[in-house]
Each structure stands twice: as C-alpha cells, then as structure tokens.
Design a protein around this motif. Structure first.
Motif, PDB file in Angstrom:
ATOM      1  N   GLU A  45       0.849  -1.224  -0.016  1.00 51.65           N
ATOM      2  CA  GLU A  45      -0.094   0.008   0.042  1.00 51.65           C
ATOM      3  C   GLU A  45       0.933   1.185   0.022  1.00 51.65           C
ATOM      4  OE1 GLU A  45      -3.756  -2.038   2.318  1.00 51.65           O
ATOM      5  OE2 GLU A  45      -2.080  -1.044   3.371  1.00 51.65           O
ATOM      6  N   ALA A  48       1.946   1.901  -3.406  1.00 51.73           N
ATOM      7  CA  ALA A  48       0.986   2.451  -4.215  1.00 51.73           C
ATOM      8  C   ALA A  48       0.817   3.928  -3.893  1.00 51.73           C
ATOM      9  CB  ALA A  48      -0.212   1.707  -4.089  1.00 51.73           C
ATOM     10  N   ASP A  49       0.848   4.305  -2.866  1.00 49.88           N
ATOM     11  CA  ASP A  49       0.955   5.863  -2.357  1.00 49.88           C
ATOM     12  C   ASP A  49       1.920   6.606  -3.107  1.00 49.88           C
ATOM     13  OD1 ASP A  49      -1.412   5.174  -0.796  1.00 49.88           O
ATOM     14  OD2 ASP A  49      -0.226   5.219   1.211  1.00 49.88           O
ATOM     15  N   GLU A 185      -3.276   1.893  -8.457  1.00 57.68           N
ATOM     16  CA  GLU A 185      -4.539   1.435  -8.041  1.00 57.68           C
ATOM     17  C   GLU A 185      -4.612   0.015  -8.057  1.00 57.68           C
ATOM     18  OE1 GLU A 185      -9.123   1.610  -9.884  1.00 57.68           O
ATOM     19  OE2 GLU A 185      -7.499   3.170 -10.668  1.00 57.68           O
ATOM     20  N   ARG A 188      -2.687  -1.338  -4.938  1.00 55.43           N
ATOM     21  CA  ARG A 188      -3.463  -0.790  -3.753  1.00 55.43           C
ATOM     22  C   ARG A 188      -4.830  -2.042  -3.331  1.00 55.43           C
ATOM     23  NH1 ARG A 188      -4.283   3.717  -4.582  1.00 55.43           N
ATOM     24  NH2 ARG A 188      -2.622   4.744  -3.309  1.00 55.43           N
TER      25      ARG A 188
END
Length: 270
Positions: A45, A48-49, A185, A188
């Motif tokens: 995650e 992804a950020d 996207e 995540r």
C-alpha cells in the motif's frame, strides 16, 4: 546487511525449487505470521501511495517496499540463526557448514540480497509464493529471468529511460505518470488480497483461516516495470507429516502450477 552486500556474490542453488516451511504450533505463532503478512500488505500500500504521487519517483516506491520486506527477512534470519546470520549464510555457501540453520540462513540471505538488486537489474523478476496450511506456512523465494507475467500490469519510469525525446518529453512524462497511477490503483487493490488470505487469528475461526495463499511478481525491463499479485489455493495433501522446526522443503505443486500459469515458459526460475 549493507556492508556484506559488497562481498556476497550469491548462489541461486540454495533457492532453486525450495521453500521454507515454518511451524504454526499455537495462536501466538499464528499472530506473528499474520503480523508479518500484514507488513507485506502495508508495504504494498505504501508503494501504491508513492507511485500515485507525482512528486515521488518509481525508485522511491520500489525502495520503500523493498526496505519493509527486507526488515521482515532480517527479523526471521535473527530468529533462526541469531545475530551472526550473515556468517552462517556465507559459511554454508562456502561449504564450511551443512546444517539446517546454515541452509535456512543462506536461503533467506540469498533472497534478501537479490531483492535489494531488483530496481537496478533489468530482466530479473521477484516471484515469491506464500502459503498457509493448518499447522504451518511456507515461503518460496523465487526469481526468474524476464520481467513480467501473463497477469501483470505495466508502468513506466522516465528516470530509467535512455531515449532522447526532445519535443515529446512532456507527453512521455505525462504518459508515464498515468501508467504509474493506474498501477498504483491495482497494487493497492491487490494488497487487500493478502489481508483476505491471511486473516487475524483472533478474529477468524480456524476453519476459515487454516488455508490461504498468494503469489506476487515484480520486475523491470529498461524503463518498464511490472506488478502482479493473485490468490493461490494451497494443496491440502502437500504435507502428510507435522513440522517441529523451520526447515527447507521442496517447492511443491503450487509453485509448479503458478510457474506454468503465469510464465511464458522461456523464463529461467531460480
């Protein structure tokens, strides 16, 4: 581990068609396993950020994920081989020792060493497989030649491009950012697969948590990067005997199945 990186030359034989099997004798061991897998999900995650952030680079995203996963490898190394795990791994590779702890140290250390090279080496894909069984879990650390699978998403890093674009540079940069945001996207969303496959033992009935699995892949070819993660059904008949201590085992039918389904057949699996 960084100082040793300069001297360690690696030996893929310790990884080839092998996995680590770790016993889960009680709820406390299950909690540790769950926490480790949630760290993997959180690292995904965070990646992804950073990919979705125009101010961050692809390398920033890769390094953030790599560092979190490497920390987990190092914790496991210390539990198995103590603070001298680096020497244990090297002694095993030199042939100076041939015991279970040395083999495990070499396995984890080889995986960590190769994983740290991922963003700088083209055509080398990290292809790990995590599987949960009623009394244990396995981690199969794999690397392949090539950079993608049949289910991977691809995204591009302008910082890794060698092309002279001149008047097309701005368009190319915008296209790269769009591909990174699309990949972010996907990354995540697939982090949730990890959370679903390895639920909290304090909140989930044993029947609902005794099997689970994920396979992931990430690689690079030039300026193009790839990412993939999917669930895997563990073979309930894989193990007929319990395990008391962490040990190396054969890779298993799930490894062969994921290689067959996700790779083209031309790649060399280490």
């Amino acid at each position: 581990m960084n100082e040793t990186q300069d001297r360690f030359t690696g030996d893929t034989k310790v990884l080839h068609q092998r996995a680590v099997r770790i016993p889960l004798p009680d709820t406390e061991a299950e909690r540790v396993f769950h926490e480790n897998m949630m760290t993997v999900a959180a690292a995904r995650e965070r990646k992804a950020d950073l990919l979705a952030d125009p101010a961050a680079s692809v390398l920033d995203a890769y390094e953030a994920e790599r560092d979190r996963i490497a920390e987990g490898f190092e914790r496991r190394l210390r539990r198995i081989a103590g603070d001298e795990y680096e020497e244990a791994a090297m002694a095993y590779n030199r042939g100076d020792r041939d015991d279970r702890v040395g083999a495990l140290a070499a396995y984890y250390f080889e995986g960590a060493w190769r994983m740290q090279q991922r963003a700088t080496i083209t055509d080398m894909m990290f292809f790990p497989l995590f599987l949960r069984y009623p009394d244990s879990f396995t981690m199969n650390i794999r690397f392949t030649s090539g950079y993608t699978t049949s289910k991977s998403v691809r995204y591009e890093s302008p910082a890794h491009s060698s092309e002279e674009l001149d008047e097309y540079a701005e368009t190319y940069f915008d296209d790269c950012l769009y591909s990174q945001q699309q990949a972010a996207e996907y990354i995540r969303e697939t982090a949730q697969i990890i959370r679903n496959e390895f639920p909290d033992p304090d909140e989930t009935a044993f029947e609902d948590r005794k099997y689970g699995g994920v396979v992931s892949a990430g690689g690079r070819r030039g300026s193009v990067f790839s990412a993939m993660l999917d669930s895997v059904d563990p073979d309930p008949d894989r193990f007929s005997e319990p395990v008391a201590k962490p040990t190396l085992v054969e890779a298993g039918p799930e490894a062969r199945r994921t290689e067959r389904e996700l790779l083209s057949g031309d790649e060399i699996v280490h």
